[in-house]
Design a protein around this motif. Sequence first.
Motif, PDB file in Angstrom:
ATOM      1  N   VAL A  33       0.923  -1.165  -0.026  1.00  0.00           N
ATOM      2  CA  VAL A  33      -0.021   0.151  -0.044  1.00  0.00           C
ATOM      3  C   VAL A  33       0.783   1.243   0.030  1.00  0.00           C
ATOM      4  CG1 VAL A  33      -1.902  -1.002   1.256  1.00  0.00           C
ATOM      5  CG2 VAL A  33      -0.303   0.053   2.603  1.00  0.00           C
ATOM      6  N   THR A  34       0.087   2.365  -0.524  1.00  0.00           N
ATOM      7  CA  THR A  34       0.557   3.686  -0.090  1.00  0.00           C
ATOM      8  C   THR A  34      -0.032   4.302   1.036  1.00  0.00           C
ATOM      9  OG1 THR A  34       1.358   4.548  -2.292  1.00  0.00           O
ATOM     10  CG2 THR A  34       0.689   6.139  -0.805  1.00  0.00           C
ATOM     11  N   ILE A  35       0.569   4.547   2.314  1.00  0.00           N
ATOM     12  CA  ILE A  35      -0.014   5.288   3.392  1.00  0.00           C
ATOM     13  C   ILE A  35       0.402   6.755   3.570  1.00  0.00           C
ATOM     14  CG2 ILE A  35       0.322   5.076   5.876  1.00  0.00           C
ATOM     15  CD1 ILE A  35       0.900   2.270   5.924  1.00  0.00           C
ATOM     16  N   LYS A  36      -0.659   7.451   3.670  1.00  0.00           N
ATOM     17  CA  LYS A  36      -0.515   8.831   3.859  1.00  0.00           C
ATOM     18  C   LYS A  36      -0.982   9.281   5.190  1.00  0.00           C
ATOM     19  CE  LYS A  36      -3.061  11.725   1.489  1.00  0.00           C
ATOM     20  NZ  LYS A  36      -3.510  12.410   0.264  1.00  0.00           N
ATOM     21  N   HIS A  38       1.041  18.281  11.364  1.00  0.00           N
ATOM     22  CA  HIS A  38      -0.137  18.022  10.453  1.00  0.00           C
ATOM     23  C   HIS A  38       0.567  17.593   9.009  1.00  0.00           C
ATOM     24  CE1 HIS A  38      -3.130  19.079  13.377  1.00  0.00           C
ATOM     25  NE2 HIS A  38      -2.317  20.155  13.803  1.00  0.00           N
ATOM     26  N   GLY A  39       0.199  16.582   8.398  1.00  0.00           N
ATOM     27  CA  GLY A  39       0.514  16.088   7.216  1.00  0.00           C
ATOM     28  C   GLY A  39       0.299  17.110   5.857  1.00  0.00           C
ATOM     29  N   PRO A  40       0.432  16.404   4.746  1.00  0.00           N
ATOM     30  CA  PRO A  40       0.470  14.934   4.636  1.00  0.00           C
ATOM     31  C   PRO A  40       1.941  14.561   4.552  1.00  0.00           C
ATOM     32  CG  PRO A  40       0.251  15.940   2.430  1.00  0.00           C
ATOM     33  CD  PRO A  40       0.058  17.138   3.379  1.00  0.00           C
ATOM     34  N   ALA A  41       2.091  13.387   5.163  1.00  0.00           N
ATOM     35  CA  ALA A  41       3.333  12.438   5.074  1.00  0.00           C
ATOM     36  C   ALA A  41       3.114  11.212   4.379  1.00  0.00           C
ATOM     37  CB  ALA A  41       4.233  12.306   6.320  1.00  0.00           C
ATOM     38  N   GLN A  42       3.691  10.847   3.154  1.00  0.00           N
ATOM     39  CA  GLN A  42       3.407   9.683   2.537  1.00  0.00           C
ATOM     40  C   GLN A  42       4.451   8.660   2.269  1.00  0.00           C
ATOM     41  OE1 GLN A  42       0.564  10.042  -0.623  1.00  0.00           O
ATOM     42  NE2 GLN A  42       2.020   9.179  -2.274  1.00  0.00           N
ATOM     43  N   ARG A  53      -2.702  10.391  18.974  1.00  0.00           N
ATOM     44  CA  ARG A  53      -3.750   9.889  17.821  1.00  0.00           C
ATOM     45  C   ARG A  53      -3.176  10.246  16.619  1.00  0.00           C
ATOM     46  NH1 ARG A  53      -5.852  14.698  18.199  1.00  0.00           N
ATOM     47  NH2 ARG A  53      -5.446  15.502  16.543  1.00  0.00           N
ATOM     48  N   VAL A  54      -3.351   9.386  15.687  1.00  0.00           N
ATOM     49  CA  VAL A  54      -2.676   9.472  14.374  1.00  0.00           C
ATOM     50  C   VAL A  54      -3.679   9.169  13.329  1.00  0.00           C
ATOM     51  CG1 VAL A  54      -1.898   7.048  14.437  1.00  0.00           C
ATOM     52  CG2 VAL A  54      -0.965   8.511  12.596  1.00  0.00           C
ATOM     53  N   THR A  55      -3.806   9.913  12.219  1.00  0.00           N
ATOM     54  CA  THR A  55      -4.931   9.641  11.118  1.00  0.00           C
ATOM     55  C   THR A  55      -4.107   9.476   9.947  1.00  0.00           C
ATOM     56  OG1 THR A  55      -6.490  11.157  12.239  1.00  0.00           O
ATOM     57  CG2 THR A  55      -6.772  10.852   9.862  1.00  0.00           C
ATOM     58  N   PHE A  56      -4.604   8.321   9.298  1.00  0.00           N
ATOM     59  CA  PHE A  56      -3.938   8.032   7.911  1.00  0.00           C
ATOM     60  C   PHE A  56      -4.986   7.743   7.032  1.00  0.00           C
ATOM     61  CE2 PHE A  56      -3.854   4.570  10.924  1.00  0.00           C
ATOM     62  CZ  PHE A  56      -4.118   3.443  10.355  1.00  0.00           C
TER      63      PHE A  56
END
Length: 322
Positions: A213-216, A268-272, A293-296
């Motif tokens: 996968v690609t995770i962002k 605060h992203g994005p980091a991909q 907390r982490v949102t992806f």
Amino acid sequence: MSPNFKLQCHFTLILLTALRGESRYLEVQEAAVYDPFLLFSANLKRNLAEEQPYRRALRCLDMLSLPGQFTFTADQPQLHCAAFFIGEPEEFITIHFDLVSIDCQGGDFLKVFDGWILKGEKFPSSQDHPLPTRERYTDFCESGLTRRSVTSSQNVAMVFFRVHEPGNGFTITIKTDPNLFPCNIISQTPSGRFTLVVPYQHQNCSFSIIYPVTIKISDLALGHLHGLQLKKPAAGCGGTGDFVELLGGTGLDTSKMMLLVDLCYPFHGPAQMKISCDNAVVRMVSSGKHMNRVTFEYRQLEPLELETSTRNSIPEYCLSSL
């Protein structure tokens, strides 16, 4: 052979086993050809959901993603059987013994495991589960109907069973209950979005995706002290108590996977990142002192993407296993 087909074959080969029964605590060690993830078709899930309460026969090797009542009846000696259960990320799974007709003295067994075991690897790993491994098993032949229901600690659970005599078997009912703070999760789908929250608890939580996968990452909040965020450390995350890891590997046990990136400062992203492994994991380690907390978002890689190297992928380690 396409990379996606190879991935399906790979996961199929590690999924189920010959259960030896020589040890009190069983592990899935050998391979059987089976692709239970075909059950995760959206159309199939929608059609079955309209027929609640759902009932069907349980196969010797099975994967189920819906609540319902399931009956296994042996038509011949069945010695190496396992059923894997998976819910939505925010669900616990409860397995209830409705009726059991097996010969424990004759070598039959029926055991529930809190999590999954695939080819000897556990999810959640021993580092991430609140119970020691031996306490994650519930053995019907030891407890009988004094413990009729077993509830998982996450959205996956499994049943090992062996039945020698044709006509014998069991009936179980699978129910799900809401989990307000899901910790260890296996994703049913190759793409989606999730927020992992660990509220002032000293525990490690993993979100496992059994696809390349690609995770962002769009948001990461760690280490709040009196309303202030900790500053970015000068070195890596080894000396901090709260951080997020991105892992990659070929199995399910996070303790045996390769660390790709560790993040220990809020942003605060994005980091991909592209993770070309059979299994990609977002893992949060929490000290219990903070609300983390982490949102992806995650998306399955296309075949062409698997064949193309990028500077933030790890083809040398992961593509060799596909």
